[in-house]
Write an enzyme that holds these catalytic residues in place. Sequence first.
Site, PDB file in Angstrom:
ATOM      1  N   CYS A 203      22.332  87.771  44.056  1.00  0.00           N
ATOM      2  CA  CYS A 203      23.283  88.571  44.216  1.00  0.00           C
ATOM      3  C   CYS A 203      23.331  89.134  42.674  1.00  0.00           C
ATOM      4  CB  CYS A 203      24.582  88.042  44.661  1.00  0.00           C
ATOM      5  SG  CYS A 203      25.977  88.867  44.651  1.00  0.00           S
TER       6      CYS A 203
ATOM      7  N   TYR B  63      21.703 100.310  45.419  1.00  0.00           N
ATOM      8  CA  TYR B  63      21.877  99.961  47.045  1.00  0.00           C
ATOM      9  C   TYR B  63      22.191 101.268  47.760  1.00  0.00           C
ATOM     10  CZ  TYR B  63      22.557  94.933  46.072  1.00  0.00           C
ATOM     11  OH  TYR B  63      22.285  93.494  45.889  1.00  0.00           O
TER      12      TYR B  63
END
Length: 315
Positions: A63, A194
């Site tokens: 992450c 993203y």
Amino acid sequence: MLVSGAWKENWQPVQQADDDGRFIRQTSSFRNWVTVEGSAGVTGSAGFKAEAGRYHLYVAYICPWASRALMARELKGLADVVSVSVVNPVLTDQGWAFGGFVGSDADELNGARYMHELYTHADPTFTGRATVPVLWDKHTGTIVNNESADIVRMLNSAFSQIHDSGPDLYPAALEAEINVLNSYLYSELNNGVYQAGFATTQFAYREAYTRVFAALDAMESRLADGRQYLFGDAFTESDIRLFVTLVRFDAAYYSLFKCNRNSIREMPNLHRYMHRILSLEGISDTVRLEHIKAGYYSIKALNPTGIVPEGPGSL
Ligand SMILES: N[C@@H](CCC(=O)N[C@@H](CS)C(=O)NCC(=O)O)C(=O)O
């Protein structure tokens, strides 16, 4: 995700999209601050005084947001002050899970099997996604904050009376410029990749792709004068933001998220800059390529076979 404290398994990576198919990221919910004296911070309530050994970070190496917090902890020399647990890189139908993957940890602190158990411990009626990073308070047994931008900022300044080392990541003289660059890096790069990867229409994908490469080009030019970091000799929060996206780019965003105009290897200033940061003390320990690849390529909606590519061999 959790709905009123109950886990719902029908997890959707694209949890929200606007009418044009643009991915919308959930905002963070726990926004208390650790401060020098325990007074309230910018948001949230008082009661979280900086103390050695009191706080714990839950992170995932995959992450980029969690890695910001991990990097700040290393850069500020707080490894002995704030402890860490790493979840497995793969999002299961129970969300993030502990233990079993090389380089991941069991949750020795709370004995949780899944991240969502910590969220319901902190708030039995919580509704939302059980994301990392989480800054946990061992004294009160709750989540202090789950927003990486806040966590980086408190690691930078709240612990100065306990341990003071490393660069000032948010120097007063640069605050305004850092704020501007941070929001640009967030929208165009950190979240931009993203938006390309999770776009549900060609239009939204193309829009995001174009913005990602415009921002990479802008950063490549910014570094062309030979400066060490984005603001010259000073290493700041903005460098953390740019780095976490660069270091995942060739291994995940280029292929899985279809950001494939070129790799970071093909951008000499950015490539050199990324390696400069990677060689700072403690930073390479925050980058685990096998977690990054396993994690991104386990996103079933984008890669139904779950096959993890062999390359790139190095960054
Ligand atoms: N606003 C958060 C975003 C964190 C975030 O989106 N984390 C992702 C991993 S990269 C996550 O935990 N996702 C789990 C989920 O969405 O269920 C931050 O910056 O701290």
